[in-house]
Design an enzyme around this catalytic site. Structure first.
Site, PDB file in Angstrom:
ATOM      1  N   ASP A  30      -0.143  12.912 -12.363  1.00 37.24           N
ATOM      2  CA  ASP A  30       0.997  12.833 -11.436  1.00 37.24           C
ATOM      3  C   ASP A  30       1.878  11.681 -11.899  1.00 37.24           C
ATOM      4  O   ASP A  30       1.588  10.541 -11.592  1.00 37.24           O
ATOM      5  CB  ASP A  30       0.461  12.617 -10.012  1.00 37.24           C
ATOM      6  CG  ASP A  30       1.568  12.523  -8.989  1.00 37.24           C
ATOM      7  OD1 ASP A  30       2.728  12.803  -9.336  1.00 37.24           O
ATOM      8  OD2 ASP A  30       1.273  12.165  -7.840  1.00 37.24           O
ATOM      9  N   HIS A  66       8.806  13.037 -12.588  1.00 31.71           N
ATOM     10  CA  HIS A  66       8.942  11.572 -12.476  1.00 31.71           C
ATOM     11  C   HIS A  66       8.001  10.866 -13.442  1.00 31.71           C
ATOM     12  O   HIS A  66       6.877  11.327 -13.665  1.00 31.71           O
ATOM     13  CB  HIS A  66       8.736  11.104 -11.033  1.00 31.71           C
ATOM     14  CG  HIS A  66       7.397  11.371 -10.426  1.00 31.71           C
ATOM     15  ND1 HIS A  66       6.372  10.458 -10.451  1.00 31.71           N
ATOM     16  CD2 HIS A  66       6.913  12.449  -9.755  1.00 31.71           C
ATOM     17  CE1 HIS A  66       5.329  10.954  -9.813  1.00 31.71           C
ATOM     18  NE2 HIS A  66       5.609  12.163  -9.387  1.00 31.71           N
ATOM     19  N   ASP A  90       6.994   7.607 -13.132  1.00 33.93           N
ATOM     20  CA  ASP A  90       6.155   6.544 -12.566  1.00 33.93           C
ATOM     21  C   ASP A  90       4.829   7.089 -12.062  1.00 33.93           C
ATOM     22  O   ASP A  90       4.703   8.275 -11.746  1.00 33.93           O
ATOM     23  CB  ASP A  90       6.880   5.795 -11.435  1.00 33.93           C
ATOM     24  CG  ASP A  90       7.183   6.667 -10.231  1.00 33.93           C
ATOM     25  OD1 ASP A  90       7.583   7.833 -10.415  1.00 33.93           O
ATOM     26  OD2 ASP A  90       7.002   6.181  -9.089  1.00 33.93           O
ATOM     27  N   HIS A  97      -3.635  10.142  -7.584  1.00 31.75           N
ATOM     28  CA  HIS A  97      -3.636   8.769  -7.046  1.00 31.75           C
ATOM     29  C   HIS A  97      -5.056   8.211  -6.944  1.00 31.75           C
ATOM     30  O   HIS A  97      -5.310   7.338  -6.136  1.00 31.75           O
ATOM     31  CB  HIS A  97      -2.954   8.682  -5.666  1.00 31.75           C
ATOM     32  CG  HIS A  97      -1.536   9.148  -5.659  1.00 31.75           C
ATOM     33  ND1 HIS A  97      -0.659   8.887  -4.626  1.00 31.75           N
ATOM     34  CD2 HIS A  97      -0.809   9.851  -6.563  1.00 31.75           C
ATOM     35  CE1 HIS A  97       0.523   9.427  -4.890  1.00 31.75           C
ATOM     36  NE2 HIS A  97       0.451  10.018  -6.059  1.00 31.75           N
ATOM     37  N   ASP A 141       5.845  19.023 -10.272  1.00 33.13           N
ATOM     38  CA  ASP A 141       5.106  17.946  -9.602  1.00 33.13           C
ATOM     39  C   ASP A 141       4.077  18.532  -8.627  1.00 33.13           C
ATOM     40  O   ASP A 141       3.730  17.896  -7.639  1.00 33.13           O
ATOM     41  CB  ASP A 141       6.116  17.040  -8.865  1.00 33.13           C
ATOM     42  CG  ASP A 141       5.573  15.654  -8.569  1.00 33.13           C
ATOM     43  OD1 ASP A 141       4.506  15.310  -9.093  1.00 33.13           O
ATOM     44  OD2 ASP A 141       6.223  14.926  -7.801  1.00 33.13           O
ATOM     45  N   GLU A 180       9.603   7.699  -8.063  1.00 30.65           N
ATOM     46  CA  GLU A 180       9.378   8.754  -7.069  1.00 30.65           C
ATOM     47  C   GLU A 180       8.292   8.342  -6.084  1.00 30.65           C
ATOM     48  O   GLU A 180       8.380   8.610  -4.889  1.00 30.65           O
ATOM     49  CB  GLU A 180       8.969  10.057  -7.768  1.00 30.65           C
ATOM     50  CG  GLU A 180       8.958  11.283  -6.857  1.00 30.65           C
ATOM     51  CD  GLU A 180       7.600  11.591  -6.226  1.00 30.65           C
ATOM     52  OE1 GLU A 180       7.530  12.522  -5.415  1.00 30.65           O
ATOM     53  OE2 GLU A 180       6.612  10.901  -6.529  1.00 30.65           O
ATOM     54  N   GLU A 181       7.248   7.683  -6.609  1.00 27.52           N
ATOM     55  CA  GLU A 181       6.089   7.344  -5.774  1.00 27.52           C
ATOM     56  C   GLU A 181       6.415   6.317  -4.698  1.00 27.52           C
ATOM     57  O   GLU A 181       5.653   6.140  -3.751  1.00 27.52           O
ATOM     58  CB  GLU A 181       4.935   6.831  -6.649  1.00 27.52           C
ATOM     59  CG  GLU A 181       4.410   7.844  -7.661  1.00 27.52           C
ATOM     60  CD  GLU A 181       3.616   8.978  -7.018  1.00 27.52           C
ATOM     61  OE1 GLU A 181       3.503   8.999  -5.784  1.00 27.52           O
ATOM     62  OE2 GLU A 181       3.129   9.844  -7.757  1.00 27.52           O
TER      63      GLU A 181
END
Ligand SMILES: [Zn+2]
Length: 427
Positions: free
Chosen positions: A146, A83, A85, A386, A203, A180-181
């Site tokens: 990520d 992903h 994002d 994150h 991922d 995705e997030e």
């Protein structure tokens, strides 16, 4: 003409993380932010430049691309997915990646916010990277490994396969998804267009990890309708929905059954939002478990707790609505054991010890698996995701590419008896 685009995985990664691709849970757009498309457009141009001629970006922000088969054998179509994002939890604007060459094991104080310190004390896995190169952000933002790590690794795989025709493989599909997030990574995915048989998301975290299991997940919305009356004249009549909502929350078990008291294979129930007025209140829950039976049991237990509270308030009415979110991918993967077996074989050929792991959450792969694309999760190297302390080891990134190169060859070579081959193992 290809030289200009012949970046290594690390060079790509350092460039990609500087693009702000944060998704936005409040947005109703698809994708949720335009900047994801701006970045994906760059990926398409790079794929076209290395000769992946059908690479394109669709209106919803998905990148689809095909590396044609170079073998006479009939090989299932394999998709690699990541992903674009980054998480809304932490700023992704002006990411300043720092390459720490030959990491010396000391605390890393991030220059733009010196309160952000990355240490081997906090991250044991960092110890394994002493002497190797690692990458961090500057301190004000997340790094975005990520999942830009997954993106860079898949792009590097594409470049490798396009420049090494001697490596035999079937048709390879590349897929880059937005959002995705915020749980919408597969919302507008066109499975017919993708036309793949099996997939792998890139991922996951440290090298060697192979994730083949996720939670089963439902959302539950409890609506309480009270009885409203003028508060000055409400004696014996008014039933306050807010107070009932409070009673339900207070009645939840304190030492179990919650995210803050469970680990490993234990499921839970988790209130995520309360809304309401005296007349009407809603509580939103998420419920999780690795088995469907456990998920059902958790849901029924919550319903019983709620009903018991409501029983004390016969004039109030309650609605209990369950919405499916995603299911444990293992159910699907167990029907196609070769997807995991071949991945394990590719790890071994890459001199990695396989660590199979369950995810206490979901991935795009959980949804993809139930959409007809059995899809476990491979490692990328990303750590402390994150957060401003996010970091990644360069060695892990290169290993991830190596695993994919081996994996496409294992699939091409699927008639061979894998069990008869000997391999060295490393820790
Ligand atoms: Zn991710």
């Amino acid at each position: 003409m290809f030289d200009k685009y012949n970046y290594t995985c690390v060079e790509r990664f350092l460039r990609y993380v500087q693009a702000d691709t944060q998704s936005d849970p409040q947005s109703t757009g698809s994708p949720s932010t335009q900047k994801q498309k701006n970045f994906s457009h760059i990926l398409v141009n790079e794929l076209l430049a290395i000769g992946v001629t059908d690479a394109h970006l669709d209106e919803f922000g998905y990148v689809y691309a095909t590396i044609p088969s170079n073998t006479d054998k009939k090989v299932p179509v394999i998709c690699f997915c990541s992903h674009v994002d980054t998480a809304p939890d932490c700023s992704g604007t002006d990411v300043k990646p720092i390459l720490h060459e030959k990491y010396d094991g000391k605390d890393i104080v991030l220059p733009d916010d010196t309160t952000q310190v990355i240490s081997v004390k906090e991250f044991k896995y960092l110890k394994k990277h002493i002497g190797d190169d690692i990458i961090t952000a500057g301190g004000n933002t997340l790094l975005g490994a990520d999942d830009k790590a997954g993106v860079a690794e898949i792009m590097d795989l594409a470049n490798f396969l396009m420049t090494h025709p001697e490596v035999k493989h079937g048709t390879i599909k590349l897929l880059f998804t937005p959002d995705e997030e915020i749980g919408k990574g597969t919302a507008n995915l066109d499975m017919n267009k993708l036309a793949a048989d099996f997939g792998y998301t890139l991922d996951g975290a440290q090298s060697g990890i192979l994730e083949d299991e996720t939670f089963n997940a439902d959302a539950i919305m409890i609506t309480i309708n009270g009885v409203i009356a003028h508060p000055g004249y409400a004696k014996g009549r008014l039933v306050n929905a807010l107070k009932i909502a409070g009673e339900i929350l207070a009645a939840l078990p304190k030492k179990e059954f919650s995210p803050e008291t469970t680990k490993k294979r234990e499921g839970f129930v988790h209130p995520v939002r309360v809304d309401g007025l005296a007349e009407k209140a809603t509580i939103e829950f998420i419920v999780r478990d690795f088995t469907r039976k456990g998920l059902k049991a958790n849901t029924e237990r919550l319903q019983k707790i709620t009903e018991k509270v409501l029983h004390k308030h016969p004039k109030a009415k309650m609605e209990f609505k369950v919405v499916e979110q995603y299911r444990n991918m293992k159910e699907v993967l167990d029907k196609h054991p070769q997807v995991i077996e071949y991945a394990e074989e590719a790890y071994k050929r890459s001199k990695l010890k396989v660590k199979k792991q369950s995810i206490r959450g979901g991935t795009d792969g959980s949804r993809l698996s139930f959409m007809g694309l059995p899809c476990p999760n491979l490692f990328t190297g990303m750590q402390a995701i994150h957060s401003k302390k996010e970091w990644i080891g360069v060695r892990d990134m290169k290993k991830a590419v190596e695993v994919m190169v081996n994996l496409v060859q294992v699939w091409e070579n699927q008639d061979n008896d894998l069990a008869s081959q000997n391999h060295d193992f490393l820790d």
